[in-house]
Design a protein around this motif. Sequence first.
Motif, PDB file in Angstrom:
ATOM      1  N   LEU A  33       3.048  71.931  70.587  1.00  0.00           N
ATOM      2  CA  LEU A  33       2.343  70.723  70.161  1.00  0.00           C
ATOM      3  C   LEU A  33       2.269  69.691  71.281  1.00  0.00           C
ATOM      4  O   LEU A  33       1.289  68.956  71.383  1.00  0.00           O
ATOM      5  CB  LEU A  33       3.000  70.122  68.917  1.00  0.00           C
ATOM      6  CG  LEU A  33       2.719  70.881  67.618  1.00  0.00           C
ATOM      7  CD1 LEU A  33       3.493  70.272  66.456  1.00  0.00           C
ATOM      8  CD2 LEU A  33       1.241  70.883  67.296  1.00  0.00           C
ATOM      9  N   ALA A  34       3.292  69.639  72.121  1.00  0.00           N
ATOM     10  CA  ALA A  34       3.268  68.704  73.252  1.00  0.00           C
ATOM     11  C   ALA A  34       2.146  69.078  74.222  1.00  0.00           C
ATOM     12  O   ALA A  34       1.426  68.204  74.720  1.00  0.00           O
ATOM     13  CB  ALA A  34       4.616  68.680  73.961  1.00  0.00           C
ATOM     14  N   GLU A  35       2.000  70.380  74.496  1.00  0.00           N
ATOM     15  CA  GLU A  35       0.919  70.840  75.375  1.00  0.00           C
ATOM     16  C   GLU A  35      -0.447  70.533  74.763  1.00  0.00           C
ATOM     17  O   GLU A  35      -1.348  70.052  75.443  1.00  0.00           O
ATOM     18  CB  GLU A  35       1.049  72.347  75.633  1.00  0.00           C
ATOM     19  CG  GLU A  35       2.199  72.723  76.524  1.00  0.00           C
ATOM     20  CD  GLU A  35       2.060  72.214  77.940  1.00  0.00           C
ATOM     21  OE1 GLU A  35       0.914  72.155  78.451  1.00  0.00           O
ATOM     22  OE2 GLU A  35       3.087  71.858  78.523  1.00  0.00           O
ATOM     23  N   ALA A  36      -0.597  70.804  73.470  1.00  0.00           N
ATOM     24  CA  ALA A  36      -1.869  70.538  72.793  1.00  0.00           C
ATOM     25  C   ALA A  36      -2.172  69.044  72.796  1.00  0.00           C
ATOM     26  O   ALA A  36      -3.321  68.635  73.009  1.00  0.00           O
ATOM     27  CB  ALA A  36      -1.833  71.067  71.363  1.00  0.00           C
ATOM     28  N   ALA A  37      -1.149  68.237  72.573  1.00  0.00           N
ATOM     29  CA  ALA A  37      -1.339  66.781  72.559  1.00  0.00           C
ATOM     30  C   ALA A  37      -1.791  66.279  73.925  1.00  0.00           C
ATOM     31  O   ALA A  37      -2.659  65.406  74.018  1.00  0.00           O
ATOM     32  CB  ALA A  37      -0.042  66.090  72.141  1.00  0.00           C
ATOM     33  N   GLN A  41      -5.415  64.682  74.630  1.00  0.00           N
ATOM     34  CA  GLN A  41      -5.169  63.255  74.854  1.00  0.00           C
ATOM     35  C   GLN A  41      -4.834  62.543  73.544  1.00  0.00           C
ATOM     36  O   GLN A  41      -5.349  61.469  73.236  1.00  0.00           O
ATOM     37  CB  GLN A  41      -6.360  62.602  75.550  1.00  0.00           C
ATOM     38  CG  GLN A  41      -6.616  63.180  76.913  1.00  0.00           C
ATOM     39  CD  GLN A  41      -7.794  62.540  77.605  1.00  0.00           C
ATOM     40  OE1 GLN A  41      -8.642  61.903  76.980  1.00  0.00           O
ATOM     41  NE2 GLN A  41      -7.859  62.698  78.905  1.00  0.00           N
ATOM     42  N   MET A  42      -3.957  63.193  72.781  1.00  0.00           N
ATOM     43  CA  MET A  42      -3.531  62.651  71.499  1.00  0.00           C
ATOM     44  C   MET A  42      -2.612  61.450  71.733  1.00  0.00           C
ATOM     45  O   MET A  42      -1.853  61.421  72.695  1.00  0.00           O
ATOM     46  CB  MET A  42      -2.774  63.746  70.727  1.00  0.00           C
ATOM     47  CG  MET A  42      -2.494  63.442  69.287  1.00  0.00           C
ATOM     48  SD  MET A  42      -1.594  64.794  68.480  1.00  0.00           S
ATOM     49  CE  MET A  42      -2.785  66.113  68.550  1.00  0.00           C
ATOM     50  N   SER A  43      -2.677  60.468  70.847  1.00  0.00           N
ATOM     51  CA  SER A  43      -1.794  59.313  70.961  1.00  0.00           C
ATOM     52  C   SER A  43      -0.366  59.733  70.619  1.00  0.00           C
ATOM     53  O   SER A  43      -0.136  60.772  70.001  1.00  0.00           O
ATOM     54  CB  SER A  43      -2.238  58.200  70.003  1.00  0.00           C
ATOM     55  OG  SER A  43      -2.001  58.590  68.659  1.00  0.00           O
ATOM     56  N   TYR A  44       0.600  58.905  71.022  1.00  0.00           N
ATOM     57  CA  TYR A  44       1.992  59.180  70.682  1.00  0.00           C
ATOM     58  C   TYR A  44       2.176  59.233  69.172  1.00  0.00           C
ATOM     59  O   TYR A  44       2.882  60.082  68.648  1.00  0.00           O
ATOM     60  CB  TYR A  44       2.926  58.119  71.275  1.00  0.00           C
ATOM     61  CG  TYR A  44       3.017  58.179  72.773  1.00  0.00           C
ATOM     62  CD1 TYR A  44       3.526  59.309  73.418  1.00  0.00           C
ATOM     63  CD2 TYR A  44       2.597  57.117  73.557  1.00  0.00           C
ATOM     64  CE1 TYR A  44       3.609  59.372  74.793  1.00  0.00           C
ATOM     65  CE2 TYR A  44       2.678  57.163  74.936  1.00  0.00           C
ATOM     66  CZ  TYR A  44       3.187  58.297  75.549  1.00  0.00           C
ATOM     67  OH  TYR A  44       3.270  58.344  76.913  1.00  0.00           O
ATOM     68  N   ARG A  45       1.520  58.330  68.481  1.00  0.00           N
ATOM     69  CA  ARG A  45       1.623  58.303  67.019  1.00  0.00           C
ATOM     70  C   ARG A  45       1.030  59.561  66.405  1.00  0.00           C
ATOM     71  O   ARG A  45       1.581  60.118  65.456  1.00  0.00           O
ATOM     72  CB  ARG A  45       0.916  57.070  66.456  1.00  0.00           C
ATOM     73  CG  ARG A  45       1.677  55.798  66.718  1.00  0.00           C
ATOM     74  CD  ARG A  45       0.962  54.622  66.115  1.00  0.00           C
ATOM     75  NE  ARG A  45       1.699  53.400  66.429  1.00  0.00           N
ATOM     76  CZ  ARG A  45       1.416  52.230  65.917  1.00  0.00           C
ATOM     77  NH1 ARG A  45       0.396  52.102  65.079  1.00  0.00           N
ATOM     78  NH2 ARG A  45       2.124  51.177  66.246  1.00  0.00           N
ATOM     79  N   GLY A  46      -0.085  60.016  66.930  1.00  0.00           N
ATOM     80  CA  GLY A  46      -0.703  61.232  66.429  1.00  0.00           C
ATOM     81  C   GLY A  46       0.181  62.451  66.673  1.00  0.00           C
ATOM     82  O   GLY A  46       0.342  63.298  65.796  1.00  0.00           O
TER      83      GLY A  46
END
Length: 86
Positions: A33-37, A41-46
Motif C-alpha cells: 500500500l505504501a508503494e501504491a500510495a 500520490q495519495m495523501s497521508y490521510r488517504g
Amino acid sequence: MISKPRRGLTEQAADAACRMLRLPTVRTQFPDLAEAAAREQMSYRGFLAELLMAECDDRARRRSERRIKAAGFPPATIRRAPHEPG
C-alpha cells in the motif's frame, strides 16, 4: 545536508509497531500500500484510511469465521433445488 530517509529502517519500525499493536493486516499490507500510495500520490490521510479499512475488513472476516466455527455448524454442502438443472 539533508539525509535520505532510510526505507528499510522505516519498514522495520512499522513492522515492529504493528506487531506490538497487534495489527497483522496493516503489517502485511503496509509495503504494497505504501508503494501504491507513492505511485498514486495519495495523501497521508488517504494512505492511513486505506490501511485502517483493510485492517477493519480483515478483522470482520476473521471474526465471522471464528463465530461460524464456534457455532459448530456441519461442513457446508451445496444442494441444488429440485427445479434447478444439475
